[in-house]
Every structure is written in structure tokens, then in C-alpha cells.
Write an enzyme that holds these catalytic residues in place. Structure first.
Site, PDB file in Angstrom:
ATOM      1  N   GLU A  16      15.501  14.264  34.811  1.00  0.00           N
ATOM      2  CA  GLU A  16      15.810  12.840  34.687  1.00  0.00           C
ATOM      3  C   GLU A  16      14.671  12.059  34.033  1.00  0.00           C
ATOM      4  OE1 GLU A  16      18.604  11.208  35.377  1.00  0.00           O
ATOM      5  OE2 GLU A  16      19.656  13.009  36.045  1.00  0.00           O
ATOM      6  N   THR A  17      13.451  12.539  34.177  1.00  0.00           N
ATOM      7  CA  THR A  17      12.274  11.808  33.683  1.00  0.00           C
ATOM      8  C   THR A  17      11.520  12.580  32.606  1.00  0.00           C
ATOM      9  OG1 THR A  17      10.944  12.789  35.473  1.00  0.00           O
ATOM     10  CG2 THR A  17      11.955  10.637  35.900  1.00  0.00           C
TER      11      THR A  17
END
EC number: 3.2.1.14
Length: 261
Positions: A98-99
Site C-alpha cells: 500500500e505504501t
């Protein structure tokens, strides 16, 4: 103030600081911190403070431990060392994707987790665009997370990208919480989720893949092999290898229908 008094105050301040450091170290050495030590955290996320990463300096080990300690069952309740380590590998696998700041296909693709703290395309759902390790998105999620944490995240969504402890707490809250017909990621990875007849018909089976379905199934699941799934799995396998945990089965959601279908 005399020199002696000044010296005493300085010594007292140093002693207090030392006690706080010892207390923090002791808290980290228990629970999640007994597996994810400072050294392990740094090895898992070696580029999080790289100058190319917008989140550099934000995701600290102490913030992670402080947030994890607010959820006593997180990363501690698997019933075996294997499952505890697998859960932590899965959590960091999903949140690293996600990051991620990694380049697909590069030799260090899976070493760039926690590079971002905010969604790049902030026009997706302003002002409730993705923030934090899980990229919390949408007003309903900000409302639910805020209610659970005792924070006004609807009125102040930027807390998720300015307070690292809050940021980690929202990610762990999402991980630990079942929503609607979706089980919690926590229950899935620990083997505590039993698929319903509807789940079985939709191809949703226990394993890391259904966690991807919980998080972003509307885009990534039921559409065959795709780069996002491959990235999530790559991070997960790297962390499993680092922590000494087996992968389990059903790692992708290529043929699973999403929970909204």
C-alpha cells in the site's frame, strides 16, 4: 540556583530520561516487539527513510510499537510462534504494498515499503483519500476508525498522515476489524475464518489472498494475475522468510470474486 543544585537537577533529568528509555525498551521487548525488534523493523523497511520517499522520517519503530500495544491480540494471539510470525509478515506485506516506492521488476522491489504516507492521487475521494500504512480511504472508514480510537478523524483526517502512532493505529484497527460480510484480516491469517456458502461459491478461500480481497478486492481480485497481487505476495514472502514463517496456501485472489459481488 547553586552549581550543586543545578548538577542535581541535571542528574535527575538524565535519570528520568533513562527510566523512560528503559520502560520503552521493556514494552517493545514484550508482545509484538519480541518478534519485530528495532533491528528487524529496520531490515524489513530499509528504504523507508530514503530521500526519495515522501514519508521519510514518519514511520518510526516506536510509533509502531505504541500503536501495536493498543491492540493486545495483534501479532500475539496466534496460538503458535509460526502463526504469530505469519500474521506480522502478512500485515507488513499488505501495508508495504500500500505504501511502496519500489519499481516493479527491480532487484530491490520488495525493499521499499512505507515510502508513502498519503495517496498520490488525492482527488480520488477528498478529503478522505488514502493515508497511513493501510491507506485508509473513504469517509465511512475514517468515521469507523475514529469511533474505535476515540478520535475525530472525520473532522481531522490529516491526523492519519501527521501523527505516526495514529497512522499505525488506523492500520491495525482495519486489520483487526471485521466489516459487513468481510472477516477481519487477523482472523483470516490465523485460520479462524470459516468461509460461508457464498464465500465458497465466490472462490474466496482461507489464505493470504483473501486478505487482498478484503483490502482492495474490487480492483485486484477476480481479474486474473496482476502486478498488484504479485507485489503483495512478493512483500509477504520476503517477510515470511525474514521472520521464519511458512507462507500458507492460497496466496492470490486471481480467481476470487470480491466481497461486494
Amino acid at each position: 540556583m547553586t552549581t550543586t543544585t543545578t548538577r542535581f537537577v541535571q542528574l535527575a533529568a538524565c535519570a528520568a530520561a533513562s527510566l523512560l528509555a528503559v520502560a520503552a525498551s521493556g514494552a517493545a521487548a514484550q508482545g509484538v516487539g519480541s518478534v519485530i525488534t528495532q533491528a528487524v523493523f529496520n531490515s524489513m523497511l530499509p528504504n523507508r527513510d530514503n530521500s526519495q520517499c515522501p514519508a521519510r522520517g514518519f514511520y518510526t519503530y516506536d510509533a509502531f510499537i505504541a500503536a501495536a500495544n493498543s491492540f493486545p491480540a495483534f501479532g500475539t494471539s496466534g496460538g503458535s510462534a509460526e502463526l504469530i510470525r505469519r500474521e506480522l509478515a502478512a500485515f507488513f506485506g499488505q501495508t508495504s504494498h500500500e505504501t511502496t516506492g519500489g519499481t516493479r521488476g527491480s532487484s530491490d522491489q520488495f525493499q521499499w515499503g512505507y515510502c508513502f504516507k498519503e495517496e498520490i492521487n488525492k482527488a480520488t475521494s477528498p478529503p478522505y483519500y488514502g493515508r497511513g500504512p493501510i491507506q485508509l480511504t473513504g469517509q465511512s472508514n475514517y468515521q469507523a476508525a475514529g469511533n474505535a480510537l476515540g478520535l475525530d478523524l472525520v473532522g481531522n483526517p490529516d491526523l492519519v498522515s501527521t501523527d505516526a502512532v495514529v497512522s499505525f493505529k488506523t492500520a491495525i484497527w482495519f486489520w483487526m476489524t471485521a466489516q459487513g460480510n468481510k472477516p477481519s484480516c487477523h482472523d483470516v491469517i490465523l485460520g479462524r475464518w470459516t468461509p460461508s456458502a457464498a464465500d465458497t461459491a465466490a472462490g474466496r478461500v482461507p489464505g493470504y489472498g483473501v486478505i487482498t480481497n478484503i483490502i482492495n478486492g474490487g480492483i485486484e481480485c477476480g481479474v486474473g494475475q496482476n502486478d498488484a497481487n504479485v507485489d503483495r505476495i512478493g512483500y509477504y514472502k520476503r517477510y515470511c522468510d525474514m521472520l521464519g514463517a511458512g507462507y500458507g496456501s492460497n496466496l492470490d485472489c486471481y480467481n476470487q470474486r470480491n466481497f461486494a459481488s
